[in-house]
Structure formats: C-alpha cells, structure tokens
Design an enzyme around this catalytic site. Structure first.
Site, short mmCIF file in Angstrom:
data_model
loop_
_atom_site.label_atom_id
_atom_site.label_comp_id
_atom_site.label_asym_id
_atom_site.label_seq_id
_atom_site.Cartn_x
_atom_site.Cartn_y
_atom_site.Cartn_z
N LYS A 75 -8.01 -8.57 12.17
CA LYS A 75 -6.55 -8.68 12.06
C LYS A 75 -5.95 -8.34 13.42
CE LYS A 75 -2.85 -6.77 9.07
NZ LYS A 75 -2.63 -5.91 7.88
N SER A 150 -0.13 -7.95 4.06
CA SER A 150 0.09 -8.53 5.37
C SER A 150 -1.16 -9.13 6.02
CB SER A 150 0.66 -7.46 6.30
OG SER A 150 -0.27 -6.41 6.48
N SER A 174 -2.00 -4.19 1.72
CA SER A 174 -2.21 -5.37 2.57
C SER A 174 -3.62 -5.93 2.61
CB SER A 174 -1.79 -5.06 4.00
OG SER A 174 -0.42 -5.23 4.11
#
Ligand code: GLN
Length: 477
Positions: A75, A150, A174
């Site tokens: 990420k 997210s 997330s």
C-alpha cells in the site's frame, strides 16, 4: 495461477519453476488489467525481475530466505527506501522515501519481492478508495463496484492476480472491509504486534500494518516475518513471535470445543443485508451442531463505536498531518504568498483532498480548548469502556463472531455526498481497533448479486494463531 507461497516454494525448490516466471506471470496480469483496475500506482518491474534472478540463485544454493518466492504489493503509505511514496495524496506526489519501513526491511531480508506500490484512499481515510488523488480502484469482480477502502489497490491487486499477497494498513477496517468486498482473508493484528515504523501515520493509536491474502497459510508466513519488537517503534510489542504457520496447523477444533460469543446488536442490526445475516445464522447453527458452545451476548455500545472512532482518529490525524506544510518536504504551493503562514495555507488548501481536510478540521475542533472535554476526553473514556467490556467477554469466550460489512461492495458514488453514510461502513470493524484486539475477515459466501462477503472473528490480544486457525475452520465449514 499460483495458489500459495508454499506451493510456489515447493516448485522452485524442485526445479519445476523459475522465480522469474512467477514475477513475469504477475507483471503480465498487471499489464493486462491495471490500466482499467488502477490498483498499482507504480510498478517496480526492472527491480523485481533483477531480484528474481538473485533470489533464484540463492534458492539453488539453498541459502534463500523464508519468503523466497513471494511477490508482494505494498500500500502506498508504507515506506520503501529510494522509492516514491504518496499516500495517494497530491501533497506527497513525487516524494521519495529516505528509509524503509521495518516490515519492508524484514520482508526483503527474507527474500520477498516487492512488485509495486498500491493505490489507496488519501492518507488511508475512506471506505471505498474513492478518496485517492490518483483515481478510483475498480473491483475486479465487478468493475461497476468499489473495492472498499482504504486498502483498495491492495485487495484489487491480489484478487486480480497482479501479486500474490499485499500489505495494507488497518486503522478502522481498511484491511478487513475491502477483503470482504474482494473475497480475501483480511487480517488485522493486535495493536503493537507489527511495527508501525515507516507507515505514514493516520491515527497512531489505531494503525496496524497487515496482510491481505487468498489463504491463511500465506498470512501466517508473512506475519511470522513482519511481527515483533522494533527499536524504532516504542509501541511495537516484545511479546514473543510464534511460528504462526506451524501453530495454525496444529489447532484441531474437531477435538477442542470452542466458546464463541456473537453480538446480538450486530446480527439484529437493521442495516445488515438479509443474505449476510442468514449466512451468519447458518454458520452459528453449523458450529453448534459440531458441538461448539455459542451464545448471543449483549453489546450495548454498538452505536457509540463509530462516533468514538471518528473523534479520536480525527484528533490524532490533525496532529499527524500537521507535518505536511510544504516547508519540510513534498508539495509546496507556487502561488505568490504574503508570508510563511500564507504559503502553508495555500499549500494545504491546494494539495489535500476534501475528506482529509474535513478530518483535519474535525480533529482540530475536538482538540480545541473549549471542546476538548466534551469530545476528545469523553471519547477516550468511552474507548476505555469499550475495551473493558470487550475484555469481560473474553473472560468467558475464545472468540467473538460478527459481520465484517453490512452489505457487499457498493457501486461508485452510491454513498453520495454525505460523509456519515460512508463512516457507517465502519460500523462492524472499528471495535477491534478501539480495543486493540486482533480481528480477521474470512470469505464465507457469495451473495445472489454475485458479490462475495466475509464474516469477522475477534480474538483476545495476541491470539493470532488460534484466530487464524479458526478462520480456516470457518472457511472450510
Ligand atoms: N474507513 C475507515 C476510515 O475512513 C477506516 C480507514 C482505515 O482503516 N485506514 O477511517
């Protein structure tokens, strides 16, 4: 297609496969799908291919690390030295990381290959990946739908076979919520299990880096490597790191009967999709039939979870994001400024997205002198109550089970402009972060609309092995 790291390693060590082929397989899928899916913000192609040759040699010499064969995406809020890092924000566009996160260093040391950095909601704030400055991520299972967030790029990349596993961060769900939307296992570790050094901070007392995988074995193998004490993060726990992989295999729930609680308020919740509810009720029935002890218990704080989470995390974010002033590094407004303050205002106004600004303002408000007691300090007290109640439950039970999400992946734009409807996406996930306990979303079903969904397991602090073993058990019911 590769099903698991162990499978790949087996072939690599038996000389039935070259690591370069594995990397090329994922690169091929990235070139095929990424333009449309938008999971990767950058691909480290050359580097990955080069590494594959070096590690291949080590494999032949039997000197390779534990993660040799693993192709991982990270990420874009996890630092990787000399690589760009943006947190999907314009304010960090073109910023290059000066050091690597502890998790990255530990994975590289064990010969994992990092294939690229993955799109996410800006500064990890969001539940649909619609808050990225670099565009939405499409759900590979239905491109008219969101991936969740997210860590949207992370789940899309794994789901579309663009990498074997991905690392994300979970502050309020997330990792778990997008895993539920994309049919993956999404693990959130105990707070402090994994070092946060090198993770761009959103809400420091909530954030945890964790893997998203297609199976439990991969999650266990990675967790074994990335967990543990770290001198760069005072909140990283010195609790011994077990051999998760072996421990997970050694649990046998057909012999050992479990005590499992389910939270009445979550299952009875009016927003919970009927099919998801029925699936959970069926799982409860199956577990009872297998001789386990299940009981519904009351959890009177459900309605307080999301507000408490948003007061505390926005407060922490307003302080963590103060460093992005255009002076120290990254984006700076080029508009004519009257003075330093004016330049900082212009920089932050131009380069932060709408949701990030909203959270900075909310956080600053709840921390301000006149409102501190009414909001921040109150929310801290509620967090304590939630923690205590959760610990009480674990005095009598091995696990808690509950939904991960109220629905399957929704369509782009469906949540509209009202931020609260998006915040309610976090209803079932923030509890684990507020209490610091480990949690996992387990893929358990397919809705009649064709989309997958998961259910969640909560466990006491540092019970990751048993929780992962139970996740496997549930997945195979
Ligand atoms: N959806 C939650 C939020 O917007 C969770 C985010 C996260 O875990 N990083 O804050």
């Amino acid at each position: 297609m590769y099903n698991s790291l162990k499978e790949v390693q087996h072939k690599l060590y038996n000389k039935n496969l070259q690591l370069e082929e594995v990397v090329k397989f994922y690169l091929g899928n990235i070139y095929k799908h990424n333009k449309e899916i938008n999971a990767f913000l950058e691909i480290f192609e050359e580097e990955a291919l080069e590494k594959s040759k070096i590690i291949q040699k080590k494999i032949l010499e039997k000197k390779a690390g534990k993660l040799a064969g693993l192709v991982v995406g990270i990420k874009d809020n996890i630092c990787y030295k000399d690589h760009k890092l943006s947190a999907s924000s314009k304010i960090l566009e073109n910023f290059t990381s000066l050091f690597s996160a502890t998790v990255v260093e530990r994975m590289l040391k064990e010969d994992a290959i990092i294939i690229g950095r993955l799109n996410c909601d800006e500064f990890a704030m969001g539940s649909s990946n619609e808050n990225s400055a670099f565009g939405n991520v499409k759900n590979p299972l239905d491109k008219t739908r969101v991936t969740g967030g997210s860590s949207g790029g992370s789940v899309a990349a794994v789901s579309a076979d663009m990498c074997m596993i991905a690392l994300g961060s979970d502050t309020g769900g997330s990792v778990r919520q997008p895993s539920s939307f994309c049919n993956l296992f999404g693990l959130k570790t105990t707070y402090g299990r994994v070092s946060r050094h090198g993770l761009i901070a959103y809400a420091s007392s909530f954030d945890q880096i964790s893997p998203m995988t297609k199976n439990i074995e991969d999650a266990a193998l990675v967790l074994e490597v990335i967990s543990g004490k770290d001198n760069f993060d005072a909140t990283a726990s010195s609790e011994l790191v077990p051999n998760y992989y072996d421990e997970v295999k050694n649990f046998d729930f057909s012999k050992k009967k479990l005590k499992i609680a389910y939270l009445k308020e979550t299952i009875e919740h009016k927003g919970l999709d009927k099919e998801i509810k029925n699936k959970i009720l069926n799982i409860i029935k199956d577990l009872k039939n297998l001789g386990h002890n299940l009981k519904d218990i009351e959890f009177p704080y459900l309605d307080y979870l999301v507000p408490t989470y948003y007061v505390l995390t926005t407060a922490e974010a307003s302080s963590n994001l103060a460093r992005y002033d255009g002076i120290h590094y990254a984006y700076r407004s080029s508009k004519k400024s009257k003075n330093l303050k004016d330049n900082i205002i212009k920089t932050r106004s131009e380069a932060f997205g709408k949701e990030v600004k909203r959270r900075i303002m909310t956080g600053t408000f709840v921390l301000s002198a006149g409102y501190y007691d009414a909001y921040y300090s109150k929310a801290q007290k509620v967090r304590r109550l939630i923690f205590d109640k959760t610990m009480d439950i674990f005095k009598d039970y091995d696990f808690i089970i509950l939904p991960t999400t109220a629905t399957t992946a929704f369509k782009f734009g469906e949540k509209g402009e009202n931020p609260v409807s998006m915040y309610l996406e976090d209803l079932f996930t923030v509890h684990a972060n507020l209490a610091g306990i480990p949690a996992i979303s387990v893929p358990v079903g397919k809705h009649s609309n064709g989309m997958p969904f998961g259910i969640q397991i909560y466990a006491p602090h540092f019970h990751e092995s048993k929780m992962m073993a139970f996740a496997n058990y549930l997945n195979n019911l």
